[in-house]
Scaffold this active site. Sequence first.
Site: not given
Lengths: 376, 376
Positions: B92-96, B146, B194, B221, B271, B340
């Site tokens: 991912d880009s780090g945005g989250y 983003d 978004q 988002g 994910d 599991h």
Amino acid sequence: MKFQLESKDIQSKARAATITTDHGVIETPIFMPVGTVATVKGVHQSELKEQINPDIILGNTYHLYLRPKTDILEQAGGLHKFMNWDRNILTDSGGYQVYSLSGRRKIKEEGVKFKSHIDGSTHFFTPENVMEIQRTIGADIIMAFDECTPYPCEYNYARNSMHMTHRWLKRCINHLEKTPLKYDYNQTFFPIVQGSTYKDLRKQSAEFIASVEAEGNAIGGLSVGEPAEEMYEMTDVVCSILPEDKPRYLMGVGTPINILENIALGVDMFDCVMPTRNARNGMLFTAHGTINIKNKKWENDFSPIDPMGITDVDTQYSKAYLRHLFASKEMLGKQIASIHNLGFYLWLTREARKHIIAGDFLDWKNKMVHQMNKRL
Amino acid sequence: MKFQLESKDIQSKARAATITTDHGVIETPIFMPVGTVATVKGVHQSELKEQINPDIILGNTYHLYLRPKTDILEQAGGLHKFMNWDRNILTDSGGYQVYSLSGRRKIKEEGVKFKSHIDGSTHFFTPENVMEIQRTIGADIIMAFDECTPYPCEYNYARNSMHMTHRWLKRCINHLEKTPLKYDYNQTFFPIVQGSTYKDLRKQSAEFIASVEAEGNAIGGLSVGEPAEEMYEMTDVVCSILPEDKPRYLMGVGTPINILENIALGVDMFDCVMPTRNARNGMLFTAHGTINIKNKKWENDFSPIDPMGITDVDTQYSKAYLRHLFASKEMLGKQIASIHNLGFYLWLTREARKHIIAGDFLDWKNKMVHQMNKRL
């Protein structure tokens, strides 16, 4: 239980043997990984078998008694089934754990009253009920209930305690005879030599323990803080008295060097939390010395954790990666280090066995002790 | 990257496809286990491969940038080599993560200034440097930088943010063109739709994202606290606009039910930290509902963790044993539950694929959603 002496070293008292129980053969010398509360911390049973490959592991009576508790173990059909481990298990008697609870326990002739470290509830261990608990847990080798004395220990305390341990031993044996097996395999009982760091007491205790003619014998009360030289001295005295045709188990020992030195004195079996506990703190044992994987010096060392490749993790992961896992407080770091250290300990006792059989144990041992003493 | 649509469901918008990169084939729909900081928490890479078997896993740019840091990853030859994972990786880009740092970050047109959650040090992410960081990490699929808006989000904020994300996208693309590959395999870039929970914004954003004609597209988002129905509505709007001949990745989703519902709307990739995070809290996902393994009711249930036996741990250990490990706060409990849950998630997306190909996806999905909604 059958004990077969296979090979004796000429230059030392080291020996190679096999112990056969209903759960299979144990090749000695052996290190027994500690599975305190029905798990070797951080290690899957499948990894234990496939990567580390011990013929026997250890469980702790004190811990198992408190959790999951004996009734659950009984319903499960014993510890082997509960934890899904079909090889040998040895349980200690709780004596050492009770000793560690100083301030939370009271030792009397009748037994030991103690407070649980989990919820403070009060419990009472006696030689009799500890035998019953161990019947229920169902280990292949079960231990006498003893008092483990601290270090240093006053002579009079050590002597009185030793005599109580001997009286408790008689009670253990008497009670075991009245307590039937719970499962469809045998259990072997090992008494424990005490006597602190006093040669005369150790001698006296070893003679008494030998006299009960158990199928195997243990040495307790060492590796509790005394200098290594004192430990070796005591082991030496005791091993010269304990019968040669029975296994000798030195409880709670120790570093890789301690293990090799005690093998040279005639010990067959060992257990210790050190490989797993130190692993969780980022300390790795290797044939060429110890590694503190948290050190910055490993930050960009992309070489394998251990080029010897005893276990798969040793070559699957790099030092830099393992250091990163510790720096990031990731579980996988502890998991990898635990497998590595246990793999190394088992490799070490297997190699010792090979060299005893090959007849060059002493040279190899001296070389290894020198090598392993380094910090990398 | 090659995308091959293999099968389309007639009764829903579900599809089965294959994505081919230099690190192999990804069969979709797929769930990507989250390996935040170069490790899927508590799971060995060998277990990930042999037991869970995902074609692709995810790494987090924000976390990897802070630890082990990009220079270490560069010296290692990229994340694949560093962590010893030779299949696909998406970062991912780090945005989250930056969005999650509310109070510790400041978002401007130029980029985002933020304080590290580790040591409070100040850092600056821009569309440009995030592309460079992802070049260095070296994932097969890399994401646009983003802004992930919170839920609920004011319309004006959502609209302005969306436009900024679009402007950032142009900067990402421009900069990527100037930034050569670091390693000997390709990287594919996915832009992110978004628009919060506003249909018109989602539509507008999806059209813009589609217009840049990237090789795959993502929906961001969502799964930030909105009701599932709103999430499905947004996915539906967006999937109807994003091109059919390219993979669609719904970021950060979700429960097993969320995943099946979104597959039905045309999503290919997922994910989420849920399977591993919930595992560490003792919550197990199964085909017949969820289990809180800490509950006393499992104390003497000696049946297998999951009789379906998707992974080895499911049948090697009993519910009572796993409960005991959680009660005793033993690492192995978290390890078993993580394997599991991930095994189950991957089974679920593999089964979805089979049923899409077999043509009976919708019935199966409805049955599974009903079953999985229970608490056992």
